[in-house]
Design a protein around this motif. Structure first.
Motif, PDB file in Angstrom:
ATOM      1  N   UNK A  97       0.833  -1.191   0.000  1.00 29.28           N
ATOM      2  CA  UNK A  97       0.000   0.000   0.000  1.00 29.28           C
ATOM      3  C   UNK A  97       0.872   1.247   0.000  1.00 29.28           C
ATOM      4  N   UNK A  98       0.415   2.245  -0.723  1.00 30.82           N
ATOM      5  CA  UNK A  98       1.100   3.515  -0.658  1.00 30.82           C
ATOM      6  C   UNK A  98       0.951   4.085   0.737  1.00 30.82           C
ATOM      7  N   UNK A  99       2.002   4.694   1.237  1.00 32.76           N
ATOM      8  CA  UNK A  99       1.930   5.313   2.549  1.00 32.76           C
ATOM      9  C   UNK A  99       0.989   6.502   2.519  1.00 32.76           C
ATOM     10  N   UNK A 100       0.615   6.939   3.709  1.00 29.91           N
ATOM     11  CA  UNK A 100      -0.271   8.090   3.804  1.00 29.91           C
ATOM     12  C   UNK A 100       0.378   9.319   3.162  1.00 29.91           C
ATOM     13  N   UNK A 211       5.822   2.656   1.756  1.00 28.17           N
ATOM     14  CA  UNK A 211       4.775   1.652   1.807  1.00 28.17           C
ATOM     15  C   UNK A 211       4.537   1.245   3.244  1.00 28.17           C
ATOM     16  N   UNK A 212       3.294   1.131   3.610  1.00 28.74           N
ATOM     17  CA  UNK A 212       2.947   0.754   4.963  1.00 28.74           C
ATOM     18  C   UNK A 212       3.051  -0.757   5.110  1.00 28.74           C
ATOM     19  N   UNK A 218      -5.044   0.554   7.438  1.00 31.27           N
ATOM     20  CA  UNK A 218      -5.522   1.751   6.755  1.00 31.27           C
ATOM     21  C   UNK A 218      -5.552   1.514   5.279  1.00 31.27           C
ATOM     22  N   UNK A 219      -6.650   1.883   4.592  1.00 32.21           N
ATOM     23  CA  UNK A 219      -6.786   1.618   3.159  1.00 32.21           C
ATOM     24  C   UNK A 219      -5.911   2.522   2.339  1.00 32.21           C
ATOM     25  N   UNK A 220      -5.639   2.084   1.134  1.00 28.71           N
ATOM     26  CA  UNK A 220      -4.868   2.892   0.219  1.00 28.71           C
ATOM     27  C   UNK A 220      -4.795   2.180  -1.101  1.00 28.71           C
TER      28      UNK A 220
END
Length: 224
Positions: A97-100, A211-212, A218-220
């Motif tokens: 996932x892309x980080x915030x 990346x998380x 958390x969605x992404x």
């Protein structure tokens, strides 16, 4: 056309019938791995062809079919009908996932383009690491735009046709609103930056932090 026109005058050549032009455009689009621009179509089709009209006819012909002809930025491509996208899904061994920070940076560029790095930092309220920008450039979701005619002539960033293609958008004006973004899982209900204590995104951030981890719920958007 005059009678004394030279034999090699392009006007001597008659364009193929529109039905044949449609077939030609259809073949080019199906064979191309990337969206095709009008300029490319004009270069491939016989002299006198009208790819614009051919595209309009093809778009109507494919309405309601399993694939649709879409305009993506300045280019055209065939894409799976949205309601049949589930047939194309496949399992992956790892979901990244892309980080915030990366999501916020991408969103700012998409909604405020062309935008400079300083403007991104001003909107976010924190610094933007070089690794975040580099990762989005590597994914080909953003690209360098024109330099601003201001002191230092800073570069600007804009989204690419690859970004538009990934989200099936004709142009950046078709970007969804806040409600649609939350429904698609691209935004969560966490407080905006500044309401809590966000992680500082400094220039020394390693690219792995873009990346998380898999334990973060958390969605992404998934990186392609």
């Amino acid at each position: 056309m005059t009678e004394d026109a030279p034999k090699d005058d392009p006007s001597l050549f008659t364009a193929p019938p529109m039905g044949e032009q449609e077939r030609m455009v259809e073949a080019v689009l199906f064979a191309s791995a990337a969206p095709v621009t009008l300029k490319e179509l004009y270069g491939r089709l016989p002299h006198g062809s009208d790819p614009v009209t051919a595209l309009v006819h093809l778009q109507k012909r494919y309405e309601g079919r399993g694939v649709q002809l879409l305009k993506l930025g300045e280019a055209w491509a065939f894409r799976t009908a949205p309601d049949l996208a589930f047939l194309m899904s496949r399992e992956t061994l790892e979901t990244r996932k892309l980080s915030r920070a990366a999501i916020e940076t991408l969103a700012i560029i998409a909604y405020h383009q062309p935008v400079t790095r300083a403007e991104i930092e001003e909107i976010r309220g924190v610094g933007v690491s070089r690794g975040t920008i580099d990762q989005l450039l590597e994914m080909e979701w953003i690209r360098l735009g024109r330099r601003r005619m201001t002191p230092g002539r800073p570069v600007t960033f804009v989204v690419t046709e690859t970004f538009l293609d990934h989200f099936s958008l004709e142009c950046a004006r078709d970007l969804p609103g806040l409600k649609e973004l939350r429904a698609a899982g691209l935004l969560d209900n966490r407080p905006p930056p500044g309401a809590d204590l966000p992680d500082q995104d400094t220039g020394d951030t390693d690219q792995s932090e873009l990346f998380e981890s898999g334990n973060d719920d958390s969605p992404g958007p998934e990186a392609p």
